[in-house]
Design a protein around this motif. Structure first.
Motif, PDB file in Angstrom:
ATOM      1  N   ASP A  68       0.923  -1.286   0.135  1.00 30.05           N
ATOM      2  CA  ASP A  68       0.044   0.013   0.055  1.00 30.05           C
ATOM      3  C   ASP A  68       0.886   1.235   0.059  1.00 30.05           C
ATOM      4  OD1 ASP A  68       0.884  -0.220   2.627  1.00 30.05           O
ATOM      5  OD2 ASP A  68      -0.978   0.070   3.600  1.00 30.05           O
ATOM      6  N   GLU A  69       2.148   1.123  -0.361  1.00 31.44           N
ATOM      7  CA  GLU A  69       2.931   2.440  -0.683  1.00 31.44           C
ATOM      8  C   GLU A  69       3.334   2.486  -2.070  1.00 31.44           C
ATOM      9  OE1 GLU A  69       3.844   1.132   2.793  1.00 31.44           O
ATOM     10  OE2 GLU A  69       2.682   2.883   3.890  1.00 31.44           O
ATOM     11  N   ASP A  85       7.736   0.535   3.762  1.00 31.80           N
ATOM     12  CA  ASP A  85       8.187   0.501   2.543  1.00 31.80           C
ATOM     13  C   ASP A  85       8.317   1.893   1.893  1.00 31.80           C
ATOM     14  OD1 ASP A  85       7.568  -2.155   2.723  1.00 31.80           O
ATOM     15  OD2 ASP A  85       5.515  -2.153   1.777  1.00 31.80           O
TER      16      ASP A  85
HETATM   17 MG    MG Z   1       2.592  -0.600   4.092  1.00 28.77          MG
END
Ligand code: MG
Ligand code: ATP
Ligand code: FE
Length: 342
Positions: A11-12, A302
């Protein structure tokens, strides 16, 4: 050699430019946390679509921050796995598309190797060899690291990862995703004597971990409470949880250092940002006379910088690893062990 790194495993979205002569030139990140929060966790399809939206603007950002032209990039490294398949495919296709358009070689990087090497981006990097504790959302592993690509797995979690235990326990306390940072902030105000949670596998003779029982212990306490559990009690539970997990992580690191005879411990991955863990490891290091190294806070979770860096380190050892083969594939499940043997 200038390497562009592209990270999109979860999610990055992270992009970065690393120069083997000058170090990190620029990095840019977009976190999707706010978007996934209302669902209580990462929604893979939404993640993929958002990576598509973010990747090229982030490329423009790192180019302008560094003052470079696209053509000055020598190679492109992208996260090939492990991670969410759709999310990985976005980064891989952006990297390979750019490689094709610019006629630059590309290489796939193992996401965990990125985390593992991220402490080397710090201003005072550790020298090899060292013991590494990789504590992230999906992994908890102790490794002996003798050089780039020379990793020996010493122990790992048998069930949940440390970050996962943080997030799941936080959720049980009603904290929003990802709850790791929130539960540790809450723990600051908790009474350490209020709850004693189990320290799973603290006395096992190996370097493995297990955290699912700890999460269940938190669940049991929460269930035994009236529906409107007060803030102080939540903080006490948070404190009990954090103390337990930090104790186990610290004890296993100390054992790994003692058994290996090495004097350097390196922490990598998102949970490495945890202040209670850092305080506990620093105290152990002082007592037992070893050094602890952490990534910069922004490179614990991340990011593209660690991927650009891992790619650059790999290419320094073997430039032939980057190819003009733009028919990419991704590896959502990619045991680090397979990389070690390569
Ligand atoms: Mg993440
Ligand atoms: P993996 O790298 O294993 O595929 P990931 O990329 O999701 O998993 P990271 O980005 O390294 O993992 O780390 C995210 C995790 O770190 C989350 O579980 C998050 O709650 C946890 N985390 C981040 N900051 C803290 C903190 N201060 N205290 C505790 N946990 C934290
Ligand atoms: Fe990660």
């Amino acid at each position: 050699m200038i390497v562009l790194g592209v990270e999109s495993s979860c999610d990055e979205t992270g992009l970065a430019l690393y120069d083997t002569e000058q170090g990190l030139l620029a990095h840019a990140l977009h976190s999707q946390i706010a978007m996934h929060q209302e669902y209580g966790g990462v929604v893979p399809e939404l993640a993929s679509r958002d990576h598509i939206r973010r990747a090229l603007p982030l490329l423009t950002e790192v180019l302008s921050k560094s003052g470079l032209e696209k053509q000055q990039i020598d190679a492109i490294a992208y996260t090939q796995g492990p991670g969410l398949a759709g999310a990985l495919l976005v980064g891989a296709s952006v990297a390979c598309g750019l490689g094709l358009a610019l006629d630059k070689p590309v290489l796939g990087v193992h996401h965990l190797e990125g985390h593992l090497l991220s402490p080397l981006l710090a201003s005072k990097p550790p020298e090899f060899p060292f013991i590494a504790l990789l504590v992230s959302g999906g992994h908890t592993q102790l490794m002996r690291v003798d050089g780039v690509g020379r990793y020996q797995l010493l122990g790992e979690t048998l069930d949940d990862a440390a970050g996962e235990a943080f997030d799941k326990s936080a959720k049980l306390l009603g904290l929003s995703y990802p709850g790791g940072p929130a539960i540790s902030r809450m723990a600051e105000f908790g009474d350490p004597a209020a709850y004693k949670f189990p320290r799973p596998m603290l006395h096992s003779k190996d370097l493995n971990f297990s955290f699912s029982g700890l999460k269940t212990a938190v669940l049991t306490v929460v269930k035994n409470h009236p529906a409107n559990i007060c803030e102080q009690d939540k903080a006490n539970i948070a404190r009990g949880f954090v103390d337990a997990i930090v104790d186990v992580l610290t004890a296993k690191c100390v054992t790994a250092i003692r058994e290996s005879g090495l004097k350097r411990l390196v922490i990598a991955g998102g949970v490495g940002a945890n202040q209670q863990l850092r305080a506990s490891l620093n105290a152990a290091a002082q007592k037992r006379r070893f050094q602890v190294y952490y990534p910069e806070l922004e490179f614990c979770t991340d990011n593209g910088a660690m991927i650009a860096f891992a790619g650059a380190m790999r290419l320094k050892k073997n430039p032939a690893l980057a190819t003009r083969d733009y028919g990419f594939n991704v590896r959502p499940r990619w045991p680090l062990q397979e990389l070690l043997e390569a």
